[in-house]
Design a protein around this motif. Structure first.
Motif, PDB file in Angstrom:
ATOM      1  N   TYR A 121      92.360  35.080  17.104  1.00  0.00           N
ATOM      2  CA  TYR A 121      91.067  35.142  16.424  1.00  0.00           C
ATOM      3  C   TYR A 121      91.130  36.071  15.215  1.00  0.00           C
ATOM      4  CZ  TYR A 121      89.460  32.706  20.532  1.00  0.00           C
ATOM      5  OH  TYR A 121      89.320  31.772  21.524  1.00  0.00           O
ATOM      6  N   PRO A 122      90.372  35.757  14.156  1.00  0.00           N
ATOM      7  CA  PRO A 122      90.440  36.569  12.939  1.00  0.00           C
ATOM      8  C   PRO A 122      89.778  37.935  13.089  1.00  0.00           C
ATOM      9  CG  PRO A 122      88.758  34.860  12.725  1.00  0.00           C
ATOM     10  CD  PRO A 122      89.497  34.590  14.007  1.00  0.00           C
ATOM     11  N   ARG A 123      88.972  38.108  14.140  1.00  0.00           N
ATOM     12  CA  ARG A 123      88.260  39.365  14.360  1.00  0.00           C
ATOM     13  C   ARG A 123      87.786  39.410  15.815  1.00  0.00           C
ATOM     14  NH1 ARG A 123      82.178  39.794  12.615  1.00  0.00           N
ATOM     15  NH2 ARG A 123      82.335  41.079  14.491  1.00  0.00           N
ATOM     16  N   MET A 124      87.287  40.563  16.232  1.00  0.00           N
ATOM     17  CA  MET A 124      86.662  40.650  17.545  1.00  0.00           C
ATOM     18  C   MET A 124      85.255  40.058  17.459  1.00  0.00           C
ATOM     19  SD  MET A 124      86.111  43.890  20.085  1.00  0.00           S
ATOM     20  CE  MET A 124      84.960  44.804  19.046  1.00  0.00           C
ATOM     21  N   MET A 125      84.939  39.206  18.408  1.00  0.00           N
ATOM     22  CA  MET A 125      83.674  38.468  18.368  1.00  0.00           C
ATOM     23  C   MET A 125      82.543  39.273  19.019  1.00  0.00           C
ATOM     24  SD  MET A 125      84.485  35.734  16.743  1.00  0.00           S
ATOM     25  CE  MET A 125      85.958  34.823  16.286  1.00  0.00           C
ATOM     26  N   LEU A 126      82.225  40.411  18.394  1.00  0.00           N
ATOM     27  CA  LEU A 126      81.130  41.259  18.866  1.00  0.00           C
ATOM     28  C   LEU A 126      80.354  41.749  17.640  1.00  0.00           C
ATOM     29  CD1 LEU A 126      79.668  42.748  21.194  1.00  0.00           C
ATOM     30  CD2 LEU A 126      81.293  44.625  20.869  1.00  0.00           C
ATOM     31  N   HIS A 127      79.035  41.541  17.679  1.00  0.00           N
ATOM     32  CA  HIS A 127      78.196  41.855  16.519  1.00  0.00           C
ATOM     33  C   HIS A 127      76.896  42.492  16.982  1.00  0.00           C
ATOM     34  CE1 HIS A 127      76.310  41.286  12.555  1.00  0.00           C
ATOM     35  NE2 HIS A 127      75.252  40.818  13.197  1.00  0.00           N
ATOM     36  N   ALA A 128      76.557  43.640  16.389  1.00  0.00           N
ATOM     37  CA  ALA A 128      75.288  44.314  16.676  1.00  0.00           C
ATOM     38  C   ALA A 128      74.185  43.596  15.905  1.00  0.00           C
ATOM     39  CB  ALA A 128      75.372  45.780  16.272  1.00  0.00           C
ATOM     40  N   GLU A 129      73.454  42.757  16.601  1.00  0.00           N
ATOM     41  CA  GLU A 129      72.518  41.830  15.960  1.00  0.00           C
ATOM     42  C   GLU A 129      71.196  42.486  15.573  1.00  0.00           C
ATOM     43  OE1 GLU A 129      70.972  37.428  17.155  1.00  0.00           O
ATOM     44  OE2 GLU A 129      70.613  38.992  18.646  1.00  0.00           O
ATOM     45  N   SER A 130      70.681  43.370  16.419  1.00  0.00           N
ATOM     46  CA  SER A 130      69.398  43.988  16.088  1.00  0.00           C
ATOM     47  C   SER A 130      69.295  45.388  16.683  1.00  0.00           C
ATOM     48  CB  SER A 130      68.230  43.123  16.574  1.00  0.00           C
ATOM     49  OG  SER A 130      68.091  43.194  17.971  1.00  0.00           O
ATOM     50  N   LEU A 131      68.476  46.188  16.040  1.00  0.00           N
ATOM     51  CA  LEU A 131      68.224  47.561  16.482  1.00  0.00           C
ATOM     52  C   LEU A 131      66.747  47.863  16.271  1.00  0.00           C
ATOM     53  CD1 LEU A 131      69.105  50.415  17.397  1.00  0.00           C
ATOM     54  CD2 LEU A 131      69.731  50.880  15.025  1.00  0.00           C
ATOM     55  N   ARG A 132      66.101  48.258  17.350  1.00  0.00           N
ATOM     56  CA  ARG A 132      64.680  48.599  17.286  1.00  0.00           C
ATOM     57  C   ARG A 132      64.527  50.096  17.523  1.00  0.00           C
ATOM     58  NH1 ARG A 132      61.287  44.911  21.044  1.00  0.00           N
ATOM     59  NH2 ARG A 132      61.962  43.392  19.482  1.00  0.00           N
ATOM     60  N   LEU A 133      63.718  50.747  16.690  1.00  0.00           N
ATOM     61  CA  LEU A 133      63.490  52.188  16.817  1.00  0.00           C
ATOM     62  C   LEU A 133      62.139  52.547  16.223  1.00  0.00           C
ATOM     63  CD1 LEU A 133      64.051  52.977  13.653  1.00  0.00           C
ATOM     64  CD2 LEU A 133      66.416  53.168  14.363  1.00  0.00           C
ATOM     65  N   ARG A 134      61.794  53.814  16.317  1.00  0.00           N
ATOM     66  CA  ARG A 134      60.557  54.311  15.708  1.00  0.00           C
ATOM     67  C   ARG A 134      60.897  55.041  14.423  1.00  0.00           C
ATOM     68  NH1 ARG A 134      60.346  56.780  20.330  1.00  0.00           N
ATOM     69  NH2 ARG A 134      59.949  58.815  19.334  1.00  0.00           N
ATOM     70  N   HIS A 135      60.125  54.772  13.375  1.00  0.00           N
ATOM     71  CA  HIS A 135      60.384  55.435  12.104  1.00  0.00           C
ATOM     72  C   HIS A 135      60.172  56.937  12.260  1.00  0.00           C
ATOM     73  CE1 HIS A 135      60.114  56.522   7.846  1.00  0.00           C
ATOM     74  NE2 HIS A 135      60.763  55.385   7.623  1.00  0.00           N
ATOM     75  N   PRO A 136      61.086  57.761  11.718  1.00  0.00           N
ATOM     76  CA  PRO A 136      60.991  59.207  11.919  1.00  0.00           C
ATOM     77  C   PRO A 136      59.755  59.839  11.284  1.00  0.00           C
ATOM     78  CG  PRO A 136      62.761  58.675  10.386  1.00  0.00           C
ATOM     79  CD  PRO A 136      62.303  57.391  10.976  1.00  0.00           C
ATOM     80  N   GLN A 137      59.116  59.122  10.382  1.00  0.00           N
ATOM     81  CA  GLN A 137      57.894  59.649   9.778  1.00  0.00           C
ATOM     82  C   GLN A 137      56.731  58.742  10.193  1.00  0.00           C
ATOM     83  OE1 GLN A 137      57.837  60.039   5.442  1.00  0.00           O
ATOM     84  NE2 GLN A 137      56.968  62.072   5.729  1.00  0.00           N
ATOM     85  N   GLY A 138      55.968  59.205  11.160  1.00  0.00           N
ATOM     86  CA  GLY A 138      54.808  58.436  11.611  1.00  0.00           C
ATOM     87  C   GLY A 138      55.012  57.641  12.883  1.00  0.00           C
ATOM     88  N   GLY A 139      56.271  57.401  13.268  1.00  0.00           N
ATOM     89  CA  GLY A 139      56.550  56.744  14.548  1.00  0.00           C
ATOM     90  C   GLY A 139      56.336  55.245  14.583  1.00  0.00           C
ATOM     91  N   ARG A 140      56.181  54.604  13.432  1.00  0.00           N
ATOM     92  CA  ARG A 140      55.978  53.152  13.418  1.00  0.00           C
ATOM     93  C   ARG A 140      57.216  52.425  13.955  1.00  0.00           C
ATOM     94  NH1 ARG A 140      56.897  49.560   8.838  1.00  0.00           N
ATOM     95  NH2 ARG A 140      57.356  51.448   7.641  1.00  0.00           N
ATOM     96  N   GLY A 141      56.984  51.438  14.813  1.00  0.00           N
ATOM     97  CA  GLY A 141      58.096  50.657  15.342  1.00  0.00           C
ATOM     98  C   GLY A 141      58.730  49.794  14.266  1.00  0.00           C
ATOM     99  N   MET A 142      60.051  49.800  14.202  1.00  0.00           N
ATOM    100  CA  MET A 142      60.773  49.001  13.214  1.00  0.00           C
ATOM    101  C   MET A 142      61.933  48.292  13.895  1.00  0.00           C
ATOM    102  SD  MET A 142      60.922  51.534   9.893  1.00  0.00           S
ATOM    103  CE  MET A 142      60.958  50.175   8.722  1.00  0.00           C
ATOM    104  N   GLN A 143      62.259  47.123  13.388  1.00  0.00           N
ATOM    105  CA  GLN A 143      63.422  46.392  13.892  1.00  0.00           C
ATOM    106  C   GLN A 143      64.254  45.905  12.715  1.00  0.00           C
ATOM    107  OE1 GLN A 143      62.687  42.795  16.184  1.00  0.00           O
ATOM    108  NE2 GLN A 143      64.572  43.078  17.321  1.00  0.00           N
ATOM    109  N   PHE A 144      65.554  46.154  12.791  1.00  0.00           N
ATOM    110  CA  PHE A 144      66.484  45.722  11.756  1.00  0.00           C
ATOM    111  C   PHE A 144      67.406  44.662  12.372  1.00  0.00           C
ATOM    112  CE2 PHE A 144      65.659  50.331  11.115  1.00  0.00           C
ATOM    113  CZ  PHE A 144      64.820  50.186  10.023  1.00  0.00           C
ATOM    114  N   LYS A 145      67.639  43.594  11.614  1.00  0.00           N
ATOM    115  CA  LYS A 145      68.442  42.472  12.140  1.00  0.00           C
ATOM    116  C   LYS A 145      69.513  42.056  11.149  1.00  0.00           C
ATOM    117  CE  LYS A 145      65.186  40.079  15.195  1.00  0.00           C
ATOM    118  NZ  LYS A 145      64.567  38.768  15.483  1.00  0.00           N
ATOM    119  N   ALA A 146      70.628  41.607  11.675  1.00  0.00           N
ATOM    120  CA  ALA A 146      71.705  41.014  10.863  1.00  0.00           C
ATOM    121  C   ALA A 146      72.317  39.885  11.670  1.00  0.00           C
ATOM    122  CB  ALA A 146      72.765  42.063  10.517  1.00  0.00           C
TER     123      ALA A 146
END
Length: 215
Positions: A186-211
């Motif tokens: 295989y050309p690479r390891m088939m493991l990918h961090a698809e999303s990360l959900r956390l609270r914004h450090p200023q104000g605590g708003r929930g955020m989710q980042f995806k790739a």
């Protein structure tokens, strides 16, 4: 890690989110998160990020061969805030993996304690005496040509956790240079961090980042 073979990709920086407190970046496979020992291992994601965002600070890491979402703080207070969220397991991470073989069940949970395998470090292994708690939820997405696409949801963040847990399940991650026998196919390891959900450090708003997984 095969230090002499380190040839990281020269992909341009893929910024998913940017504000005054934090950055979210899509790390390519094959690039270290932080520098290794020696000048030949100096090229890494944090160095590339700091070349553009000089104030960026490390919060967490991904293995060299894992791609996907990583966040960096832009201030010391954001680093402390976000670091505590990771430490207290308040973030929610999901990964996509392709594993060897056809996984029979639709979903499951793996709870196997892990510790570094000292004679073979950086490898980790299961140890019920000295290992630290490691828990992974998993869900089968689909079977593809004798392999299985999985969604992995770690509840803890041990080194190599998903890689060892999939090996223990009898379905190692395809292309894994440490825990699979077929890495060369295989050309690479088939493991990918698809999303990360956390609270914004200023104000605590929930955020989710995806790739989206590139495989």
């Amino acid at each position: 890690m095969m230090d002499a073979d380190y040839a990281p990709p020269d992909d341009p920086l893929d910024i998913l989110h940017e504000d005054a407190e934090l950055l979210a970046v899509n790390k390519p496979a094959g690039l270290l998160s932080v520098p290794g020992k020696g000048a030949h291992l100096a090229d890494c994601l944090i160095a590339r990020v700091q070349a553009v965002f000089p104030m960026a600070l490390l919060i967490h890491r991904l293995d060299r061969d894992t791609s996907g979402v990583m966040v960096f703080a832009q201030t010391k207070s954001a680093q402390r805030h976000l670091g505590l969220q990771f430490e207290k397991r308040q973030t929610k991470k999901t990964y996509v993996a392709r594993v060897a073989g056809e996984v029979a069940d639709k979903e499951g949970l793996i709870s196997l304690p892990l510790v570094v395998d000292w004679p073979n470090r950086p490898l980790q292994h299961v140890d019920f005496v000295t290992g630290k708690e490691a828990v992974t939820n998993w869900r089968r997405l689909r079977v593809e040509d004798g392999t299985t696409r999985m969604r992995l949801m770690p509840k803890t963040g041990r080194s190599h956790q998903l890689r060892v847990h999939m090996q223990a399940l009898g379905h190692p991650i395809l292309g894994d240079p440490f825990y699979s026998d077929d890495a060369a196919r295989y050309p690479r390891m088939m493991l990918h961090a698809e999303s990360l959900r956390l609270r914004h450090p200023q104000g605590g708003r929930g955020m989710q980042f995806k790739a989206k997984a590139p495989f």
